[in-house]
Design an enzyme around this catalytic site. Structure first.
Site, short mmCIF file in Angstrom:
data_model
loop_
_atom_site.label_atom_id
_atom_site.label_comp_id
_atom_site.label_asym_id
_atom_site.label_seq_id
_atom_site.Cartn_x
_atom_site.Cartn_y
_atom_site.Cartn_z
CB ILE A 105 -0.94 0.01 1.22
CG1 ILE A 105 -1.81 -1.26 1.24
CG2 ILE A 105 -1.81 1.26 1.24
CD1 ILE A 105 -2.63 -1.42 2.49
CE LYS A 107 4.87 8.36 0.28
NZ LYS A 107 6.22 8.31 -0.39
N GLY A 109 5.53 2.76 4.23
CA GLY A 109 6.85 2.23 4.56
C GLY A 109 7.11 0.92 3.84
CD1 TRP A 157 5.66 -1.88 -10.36
CD2 TRP A 157 4.52 -2.60 -8.58
NE1 TRP A 157 6.02 -1.10 -9.28
CE2 TRP A 157 5.34 -1.52 -8.17
CE3 TRP A 157 3.70 -3.21 -7.63
CZ2 TRP A 157 5.39 -1.05 -6.86
CZ3 TRP A 157 3.74 -2.75 -6.31
CH2 TRP A 157 4.58 -1.69 -5.95
CG HIS A 162 1.46 0.78 -5.30
ND1 HIS A 162 2.08 0.48 -4.11
CD2 HIS A 162 2.23 1.74 -5.88
CE1 HIS A 162 3.16 1.23 -3.96
NE2 HIS A 162 3.28 1.99 -5.04
CG HIS A 207 4.82 10.38 -3.50
ND1 HIS A 207 6.18 10.57 -3.59
CD2 HIS A 207 4.55 9.30 -4.29
CE1 HIS A 207 6.72 9.66 -4.39
NE2 HIS A 207 5.75 8.88 -4.82
#
Length: 406
Positions: A105, A107, A109, A157, A162, A207
């Site tokens: 997911i 942002k 970390g 990916w 994501h 971002h």
């Protein structure tokens, strides 16, 4: 005449009983999944079951009770997914057919955690990470192309930028079959990382303000790719956007992103009517309950704000150790960003991420439950915990022991 009066009374009584029955059923189905919204088009992968032993069909919000009643959304996904208890009991077999699938997911970390997975695990055959290449080869021992890790830094990916839970569960088996050139059944260990919703949201805002878009994401759901989702900006990106404008876009996917990415979107009509207010409360409730269930079904999840606990749980669950510890990032930057906001803006961010706030509270309780359970089962807890929180001291002690023995 009397006959007509009796008939009218009978019909009136029947209508009254019908109305009372409808009212009763509505009461039972309040905040439940007895009725799905018309636009939901429930996925054939899932069915909604009810229990005759309970007068209410609402999924409990507490972690322990939710895990016990996980069957209320019986999964029909055609892959074998391993839950936390089974992962701990049976372990992760890197030489067999087990695959770790990292749901990354934005942002949270996840980039740092993803690098830990490919670079820092103590393995007999570690991932091969050539210089000047973003991805590593994480092949099983004695194989040339069988992946044990499905993530950004191993396979790339393959299921989309994501990819969320809905995309991964539908795609991962076929993607690995295509990559490895053979069709086989595997055991999948889904993992993810969550973060405080306000900090995560503001980090995504910054971002995007710098030019990020993620517009190449597939948004695959229910057998189709939703390519016509509206953008909040005109042009190629949203560079320089102010926070109020960022928040005011009703179809901004940053809102409650963690809940959406962990939920089975087919239960709520995928992205159909995503930015409308029709049945929004029902949709939100379905997504939140689904996200909680899927999180509780995962083999592992960590929290950005609790790095040591998250590392310990991963290591004890998978029976794998990290060579380098997880660093607890300094929250000064996030705190500074929040300090620059007005109270009204902070409250607005909180409202826009109300589902994520509830999900995080659930996750925090579940994380602590898992930690306590693993601690009770760990005969060497003190040593293992100290190695996580004070790795340098443990190394120094080992060095002293080795020098003494020599």
């Amino acid at each position: 005449m009397k006959r007509w009066v009796k008939m009218i009374r009978f019909i009136g009584g029947l209508c009254l009983v019908t109305l009372l029955g409808i009212a009763y059923v509505s009461y039972l189905c309040h905040n439940s999944l007895c009725l799905a919204p018309e636009h939901s088009s429930l996925s054939p992968r899932y069915s909604v079951s009810s229990s005759s032993s309970s007068s209410k069909s609402e999924i409990p919000s507490s972690p322990a009770s939710l895990v016990k009643q996980i069957g209320r959304f019986p999964s029909k996904v055609n892959i074998e997914s391993v839950a936390f208890e089974e992962a701990y009991d049976m372990g992760f077999d890197i030489t067999s057919r087990d695959v770790i699938v990292f749901l990354h997911i934005q942002k949270t970390g996840g980039t740092t955690f993803g690098r830990h997975l490919v670079r820092d695990l103590n393995l007999e055959n570690p991932c091969n990470c050539p210089k000047k290449r973003k991805r590593c080869d994480c092949f099983r021992p004695n194989t040339v192309n069988e992946q044990w890790l499905f993530s950004r830094y191993s396979t790339g990916w393959k299921c989309g930028l994501h990819a969320d839970w809905t995309e991964l569960t539908d795609c991962v088996e076929g993607a690995l079959d295509e990559y490895e050139g053979t069709s086989r059944k595997r055991r999948y260990f889904f993992i993810t990382v969550l973060r405080d919703p306000i900090h995560r949201y503001l980090s995504e805002f910054r971002h995007v303000q710098r030019g990020a878009t993620w517009k190449s994401a597939r948004h695959w759901c229910g057998g189709q790719e939703f390519t016509s989702l509206p953008h909040c900006y005109k042009g190629s990106n949203w560079t320089g956007v102010e926070l109020d404008e960022f928040m005011n876009c009703s179809y901004n996917l940053a809102h409650n992103r963690q809940t959406r990415m962990l939920a089975d979107l087919t239960l709520a009509g995928c992205y159909t009517g995503y930015n409308t207010t029709a049945d929004q409360l029902e949709r939100d409730r379905i997504l939140l309950q689904s996200a909680k269930q899927n999180l509780a079904s995962m083999a592992y999840f960590g929290l950005t704000e609790e790095q040591a606990t998250s590392q310990y749980i991963f290591e004890r669950t998978f029976h794998l150790d990290f060579a380098n510890p997880f660093d607890q990032a300094n929250a000064t930057l996030s705190a500074q960003a929040i300090a620059e906001l007005t109270p009204a803006q902070i409250e607005r961010v909180r409202q826009l991420n109300s589902l994520d706030n509830e999900l995080l509270e659930f996750a925090r309780q579940l994380l602590h439950e898992r930690f306590k359970k693993l601690k009770r089962r760990d005969p060497h807890f003190r040593r293992n915990w100290l190695r996580v929180i004070h790795p340098h001291k443990i190394r120094q002690r080992r060095g002293i022991s080795l020098n003494f023995l020599s």
